[in-house]
Every structure is written in structure tokens, then in C-alpha cells.
Scaffold this active site. Structure first.
Site, PDB file in Angstrom:
ATOM      1  NE  ARG A  76       6.588  -5.228  32.878  1.00 22.80           N
ATOM      2  CZ  ARG A  76       5.637  -4.969  31.980  1.00 22.80           C
ATOM      3  NH1 ARG A  76       5.697  -3.888  31.228  1.00 22.80           N
ATOM      4  NH2 ARG A  76       4.627  -5.787  31.835  1.00 22.80           N
ATOM      5  CG  HIS A 120       4.164  -8.910  27.895  1.00 21.00           C
ATOM      6  ND1 HIS A 120       4.735  -7.832  28.546  1.00 21.00           N
ATOM      7  CD2 HIS A 120       3.613  -8.389  26.767  1.00 21.00           C
ATOM      8  CE1 HIS A 120       4.544  -6.724  27.845  1.00 21.00           C
ATOM      9  NE2 HIS A 120       3.870  -7.039  26.745  1.00 21.00           N
ATOM     10  CD  GLU A 165      -0.606  -3.094  28.017  1.00 18.31           C
ATOM     11  OE1 GLU A 165      -1.005  -3.558  26.934  1.00 18.31           O
ATOM     12  OE2 GLU A 165       0.078  -2.062  28.088  1.00 18.31           O
ATOM     13  CG  ASN A 297       2.216  -1.050  30.737  1.00 20.03           C
ATOM     14  OD1 ASN A 297       3.048  -0.912  31.622  1.00 20.03           O
ATOM     15  ND2 ASN A 297       2.060  -2.189  30.072  1.00 20.03           N
ATOM     16  CE1 TYR A 299       4.072   2.674  25.021  1.00 22.07           C
ATOM     17  CE2 TYR A 299       2.427   1.453  26.275  1.00 22.07           C
ATOM     18  CZ  TYR A 299       3.704   1.565  25.766  1.00 22.07           C
ATOM     19  OH  TYR A 299       4.626   0.587  26.018  1.00 22.07           O
ATOM     20  CD  GLU A 359       4.598  -2.162  28.283  1.00 22.34           C
ATOM     21  OE1 GLU A 359       4.025  -1.603  27.316  1.00 22.34           O
ATOM     22  OE2 GLU A 359       4.493  -3.366  28.533  1.00 22.34           O
TER      23      GLU A 359
HETATM   24  C1  FCB Z   1       1.774  -2.333  25.238  1.00 19.79           C
HETATM   25  C2  FCB Z   1       2.359  -3.724  25.348  1.00 19.79           C
HETATM   26  C3  FCB Z   1       3.775  -3.813  24.866  1.00 19.79           C
HETATM   27  C4  FCB Z   1       4.010  -2.976  23.616  1.00 19.79           C
HETATM   28  C5  FCB Z   1       3.503  -1.571  23.830  1.00 19.79           C
HETATM   29  C6  FCB Z   1       3.739  -0.652  22.661  1.00 19.79           C
HETATM   30  O1  FCB Z   1       0.390  -2.436  25.135  1.00 19.79           O
HETATM   31  O2  FCB Z   1       2.337  -4.153  26.682  1.00 19.79           O
HETATM   32  O3  FCB Z   1       4.076  -5.165  24.650  1.00 19.79           O
HETATM   33  O4  FCB Z   1       3.444  -3.575  22.536  1.00 19.79           O
HETATM   34  O5  FCB Z   1       2.138  -1.593  24.125  1.00 19.79           O
END
Ligand code: FCB
Length: 458
Positions: A76, A120, A165, A297, A299, A359
Site C-alpha cells: 500500500r 495521504h 484518515e 487503521n 493503533y 495500517e
Molecule cells: C497514521 C498515518 C500514517 C502514519 C501512522 C503512524 O495516522 O496514516 O501515515 O503516520 O499513523
């Protein structure tokens, strides 16, 4: 639990153009809002810029070879709008298109499926000078950009992501000033969010024309939003944040309407001084255009407290960090369960045809030891525990079809510059040497065997 992934599961790695390409003024590339933002003294934590970054523009063949050695099936990447249309619209810059053409051909020759993200975050500065995403005409410019890129690559790229995002673009970029273009106006942020969504819907139609068999989606940043305490106020605050982060975007896309409670919340906060007058007749139908997959995405989770935070943050509530908690170098809590919960919830609420983790990954500074290898054990644990979370979602019926690890390379982490390293490949930013980290070797075993059962417990 079964530790084997379904047949055909897509194993990928992810990057974005601004964060890795460098070559900021090569072959006709115009400036983007992130070039401008990074030039402001004090805006980038370590004072770095992305002029060279990972020099991927020149080293893409080496980076494809790295992916081949890892054995990943998909990559990607994002297309830099200012390489294709240096002033945002008008005649396409052929050298810019040629670069992505070479990249895509190189990937296909290596048996790696290209997944292209159109936006992006690197808006051409010339468009920002006319109001950027707060100006409705930027939607038309995005359509031109989408035409140029999908017209050239649509015969070979079978997976497209319109936006990465949009919450970050609108809220971090326009309300909180934490990202380019660095504005601090909630009314601007909400107008921008609508234009981003509208441009998504229109881009889907353009890609369908240029690449009729392609699968098209959009990627959101998702957190499980939980109240910091059992108090009613914190419950309300968590629900509001969930509304702002997730429902504000996915309700229009999947249900064809903005959520009323979130409109009311934004109104109460004075963020909609002219109501929803930026929504024109027909917009919601366009935004509601069917898509093929939802990119997620993930985290960390968001633990939400109702208390007002200092005015500087421009927010009526706090995203708290639980104590104790295991944190990555970003200060983000390691919370894999939130990935399972998010996938299950998104599937139940929106019934997307397919979900893909576009992500997931972690920042840890760990670099090469005295004799070479990078033993980033904590990243290995992070990735493995989140893959377990994916398996748990699949076991409960979520149509999850792929996982892209963020990131292939250590890179330019936006406002943190080179200081935060997310790569499964170490990059020496002086020499451009690349070293596959222990997490890269682990991921390579996982993608080749389609299972995490061989890896030690996290
Ligand atoms: C996300 C972004 C990516 C990177 C990660 C850690 O929000 O899409 O570009 O910065 O976080």
C-alpha cells in the site's frame, strides 16, 4: 483459537508518499502543504524535513527487492498529488505519472499487488492558497487528480483507496493545528470533512470508469472509544468522540446521512455557525456511492474523559492515557483487544462487503546493536498480539480480508519528523542503509506460512 489465517488473506506493508519519497523538487514536483508546514520553525519535533526522507523516489527498486525478500503479497503506497498536478489541477506532469508507472510495473513483476491510496495528506500548496479542503472547488481538483492517476494506472492497479484518515485531515489539520495546513478552526474542519467525503464519492465513480474491475475503498483511523470512568459525563464524552471520529464519516458513506446527535453536539460547541449549509442537494447520495471495502487503521484505543482541557487544545474533553498502561514511543497504549472490538462493531453497524486493516504497527526507537541486527522485540509482540486480535475478529464472523503493517520503512513521521520509527526495516537517514529488523523477519515467517502459531507468545 485457530492461528491460521483464511486462504487468500492479503499480507501487506504500507507507506505514504510524503513520508518516504524525498525528491521534493525533482522532475517537476510542486510543493505540498506538508512541505510548507515542515518549514515553520518548531512545527516538526526534531527539526527534520522530508526533502530526502527514505529517498524512495530513487531507491524504489531496492525497496521492492526488500519486499520480495520479506515475501509480502501486497504494497500500500500513496500517490503524491503535487507530483502529478504540481499546482493541483490542469495538465498532468508526465514525469510524475512515469514514476508510479515504474513502481507499479516493478511491483507486478515481483508478484506484489499494488494498493494505491490517492490522498495521504499532501495537498498541493497552490490549492491550499485558494482555501484547500474548505473550498468546494478542491473537490473538482481531486476529481481531476483521480482521473489522471486512475487513467494511467487503472489497467494494472486493482485496489484503490480514495482517502487516508479524513478525520486527521479535517480535525488535526484544521481544528487542532497539529497537522498541515495547521489551522485552528472547528467550522473549517467540518466544512473540510464534508468536502473530503464528497471528493471520495466522486472519486469512486471516476475510478470505476477507468478501472471497471478494481476494488475501491476508503481508510479511516479507528479507535475504540471508552469512558475514563463509569460516570455519566464520561460516557457521554466517549460517545461524542466516537461520533466525531467514526460515525461522522461512516454514516454518510454507508447510510447516506450525517448522525443527528453529532450534528447537535457540533452545534452546541459552536462549530457549525451556519448550520450544515455546506451540504448541497445530491451530496449525500454521491457520498453514499457503494464501495468494495472499508480500510481500518488501528493503533490504540481512546479513553475519554469529559473534563475540559486547556483552550490551546481546542477540545471540550480529554483523551486520557490509562495508568498503568504499556505505551509505545508515541505514548499510545498497546491495546490489541480494541482492534477486535472495532472490527466487530464496524462490521455490525455498517455491514461493509469487506474489511481490511490498512495500517497497524508501533513506534519503537530500537536500532542496530553493536553486531548489526535490530532486536525490536516489543514491535514483534505488538504485531503478533494485533494479528491475534484480527484472528479473533475473523472467528466471530468479520469479513476481514487483509492486513497491512505500518510501516515497511522507518520514515518521516509527520510532526514528529524522523524521531519516531515505525519500520520493520531500519533506515539510516544519513547513509540510506536499510536493515531488516527482527520484526521484519518475524513478519516474513508469518506471511509465508499464513499463521502466527510458530511465533513465541506475546
Ligand atoms: C497514521 C498515518 C500514517 C502514519 C501512522 C503512524 O495516522 O496514516 O501515515 O503516520 O499513523
Amino acid at each position: 483459537m485457530d492461528e491460521v489465517f483464511p486462504n487468500g488473506f492479503v499480507w501487506g506493508v504500507a507507506t505514504s508518499a510524503f513520508q518516504i519519497e524525498g525528491a521534493h523538487d525533482t522532475d517537476g514536483r510542486g510543493p505540498s502543504i506538508w512541505d510548507t508546514y515542515a518549514e515553520q520553525p518548531g512545527f516538526i519535533e526534531d527539526g527534520s524535513n522530508a526533502h530526502v526522507a527514505c529517498d524512495h523516489y530513487h531507491r524504489y527498486a531496492e525497496d521492492i527487492a526488500l519486499m520480495t525478500s520479506l515475501g509480502v503479497g501486497a504494497y500500500r503506497f500513496s500517490v503524491a498529488w503535487p507530483r502529478i498536478l504540481p499546482t493541483g489541477r490542469g495538465a498532468a506532469n508526465v514525469a510524475g505519472l512515469d514514476f508510479y508507472d515504474r513502481l507499479v510495473d516493478g511491483l507486478l513483476a515481483a508478484g506484489i499487488a499494488p494498493w494505491a491510496t490517492l490522498y495521504h495528506w499532501d495537498l498541493p500548496q497552490a490549492l491550499e492558497d485558494e482555501g484547500g479542503w474548505t473550498n468546494r472547488s478542491t473537490v473538482d481538483a481531486f476529481v481531476e487528480f483521480t482521473h489522471a492517476v486512475s487513467g494511467r494506472l487503472g489497467d494494472r492497479v486493482a485496489h484503490w483507496i480514495t482517502h487516508n484518515e479524513p478525520w486527521c485531515v479535517s480535525v488535526l489539520g484544521h481544528a487542532q493545528g497539529a497537522h498541515a495546513p495547521g489551522k485552528r478552526s472547528w467550522p473549517d474542519a467540518l466544512v473540510a470533512s464534508h468536502h473530503l467525503l464528497l471528493s471520495h464519492g466522486r472519486a469512486v465513480e471516476v475510478i470505476r470508469e477507468n478501472a471497471p474491475r478494481a476494488k475501491i475503498g476508503i481508510t479511516l483511523n479507528v479507535s475504540e472509544c471508552e469512558p475514563a470512568s463509569p460516570s455519566e459525563a464520561d460516557h457521554i464524552a466517549a460517545r461524542q468522540f466516537d461520533g466525531e471520529l467514526i460515525r461522522w464519516f461512516l454514516d454518510p458513506i454507508y447510510l447516506g446521512r450525517y448522525p443527528n446527535d453529532v450534528i447537535e453536539y457540533h452545534e452546541r460547541e459552536g462549530r457549525l455557525p451556519r448550520g450544515m449549509d455546506f451540504v448541497k442537494a445530491g451530496d449525500l447520495e454521491e457520498i453514499n456511492t457503494p464501495i468494495d471495502f472499508l480500510g481500518v487503521n488501528y493503533y490504540s484505543r481512546a479513553v475519554v474523559r469529559s473534563a475540559t482541557i486547556p483552550e490551546a487544545d481546542n477540545e471540550p474533553r480529554t483523551i486520557a492515557v490509562p495508568d498503568p498502561a504499556e505505551l509505545t514511543d508515541m505514548g499510545w497504549e498497546v491495546y490489541p483487544k480494541g482492534l477486535t472490538h472495532s472490527l466487530v462493531r464496524l462490521n455490525a453497524d455498517y455491514e461493509p462487503a469487506s474489511l481490511v486493516v490498512t495500517e497497524n504497527g508501533a513506534a519503537y526507537a530500537m536500532g542496530p546493536g553493536p553486531d548489526g541486527p535490530v532486536q525490536d522485540t516489543r514491535r514483534c509482540d505488538y504485531v503478533k498480539s494485533h494479528l491475534e486480535a484480527c484472528l479473533a475478529a475473523i472467528a466471530s464472523g468479520v469479513p476481514l480480508h487483509g492486513y497491512f503493517l505500518w510501516s515497511l520503512l522507518d520514515n518521516f513521521e509527520w510532526a514528529f519528523g524522523n524521531a519516531k520509527r515505525f519500520g520493520i526495516v531500519w533506515v539510516d537517514f544519513e547513509t540510506q542503509e536499510r536493515i531488516i529488523k527482527a520484526s521484519g523477519h518475524m513478519y516474513s515467517r508469518i506471511v509465508r506460512t499464513n499463521t502466527i502459531s510458530g511465533e513465541q507468545a506475546a
